[in-house]
Design a protein around this motif. Sequence first.
Motif, PDB file in Angstrom:
ATOM      1  N   ASN A  42       0.929  -1.233  -0.073  1.00 53.37           N
ATOM      2  CA  ASN A  42       0.015  -0.174  -0.034  1.00 53.37           C
ATOM      3  C   ASN A  42       0.914   1.373  -0.104  1.00 53.37           C
ATOM      4  O   ASN A  42       0.119   2.198  -0.034  1.00 53.37           O
TER       5      ASN A  42
ATOM      6  N   ASP B  54       2.493   3.982  -1.745  1.00 53.77           N
ATOM      7  CA  ASP B  54       2.695   4.543  -3.092  1.00 53.77           C
ATOM      8  C   ASP B  54       3.055   6.095  -2.879  1.00 53.77           C
ATOM      9  O   ASP B  54       1.925   6.639  -2.593  1.00 53.77           O
TER      10      ASP B  54
ATOM     11  N   GLY C  24       3.580   8.310  -4.548  1.00 50.85           N
ATOM     12  CA  GLY C  24       3.353   9.118  -6.020  1.00 50.85           C
ATOM     13  C   GLY C  24       1.639   9.497  -5.840  1.00 50.85           C
ATOM     14  O   GLY C  24       1.096  10.510  -5.907  1.00 50.85           O
ATOM     15  N   ASN C  25       0.894   8.404  -5.443  1.00 53.27           N
ATOM     16  CA  ASN C  25      -0.751   8.544  -5.436  1.00 53.27           C
ATOM     17  C   ASN C  25      -1.208   8.790  -3.988  1.00 53.27           C
ATOM     18  O   ASN C  25      -2.270   9.513  -3.917  1.00 53.27           O
ATOM     19  N   HIS C  26      -0.618   8.192  -3.235  1.00 47.50           N
ATOM     20  CA  HIS C  26      -1.094   8.418  -1.739  1.00 47.50           C
ATOM     21  C   HIS C  26       0.148   9.025  -0.899  1.00 47.50           C
ATOM     22  O   HIS C  26       0.472   8.023   0.088  1.00 47.50           O
ATOM     23  N   PRO C  27       0.753   9.949  -1.044  1.00 53.77           N
ATOM     24  CA  PRO C  27       2.002  10.511  -0.243  1.00 53.77           C
ATOM     25  C   PRO C  27       1.652  10.586   1.432  1.00 53.77           C
ATOM     26  O   PRO C  27       2.340  10.055   2.393  1.00 53.77           O
TER      27      PRO C  27
ATOM     28  N   SER D   7       1.244   7.228   2.792  1.00 53.11           N
ATOM     29  CA  SER D   7       2.731   6.439   2.751  1.00 53.11           C
ATOM     30  C   SER D   7       3.631   6.808   3.966  1.00 53.11           C
ATOM     31  O   SER D   7       4.215   6.306   4.532  1.00 53.11           O
TER      32      SER D   7
ATOM     33  N   ASP E 158     -10.358   1.152   1.087  1.00 53.76           N
ATOM     34  CA  ASP E 158     -10.375   2.539   0.360  1.00 53.76           C
ATOM     35  C   ASP E 158     -10.327   3.558   1.468  1.00 53.76           C
ATOM     36  O   ASP E 158      -9.771   4.523   1.162  1.00 53.76           O
TER      37      ASP E 158
END
Length: 159
Positions: free
Chosen positions: A3, A5, A7-10, A13, A66
């Motif tokens: 999970n 990422d 780039g998409n979910h800084p 993360s 989600d």
Amino acid sequence: MNNLDFGNHPLFSWYVALMAVSGIAMVILGAINVGGQKGGWRILNILAGAAFAGYAYYLGFVFDEDVYHIYFQAFILPVLLIAGSVKAVVNRRTAPAAPQPAQPPAPAAHDPNAQPLQPSPVAPAPQPTQPAPTIPTIPPARPVADNPYAQPQQPPHTN
């Protein structure tokens, strides 16, 4: 499943990464006794660190939903525990060394002209001025043969 990422979910993360780093730091500070902390604080560091690292692993590799909630208040405990460990290290380093007991001087080489060591004068202990009080003796009570619970009686008064 990964999970993490950036780039998409800084935000998520970084949340997981900071939770893992703080958990590992707490486990390390609790496992090694760097600051001379007491056993209870070290155990608390290890348990909280394992919980943080485990939760970071769960969020990073097992979590598959989600919707998630980020609680920044969770970082108060690691900050306090790590700050306590650092404070213990600083206090231990700045604490004055324990005073060493005074050692008599080492005997020097024989000097025939040296004066012999004289013992230091010691003040005599004060002597008591009055003798210690004496405790009056009480005559033994006469046993009562026929009643073991009876109290000793005064002898009858005669004129």
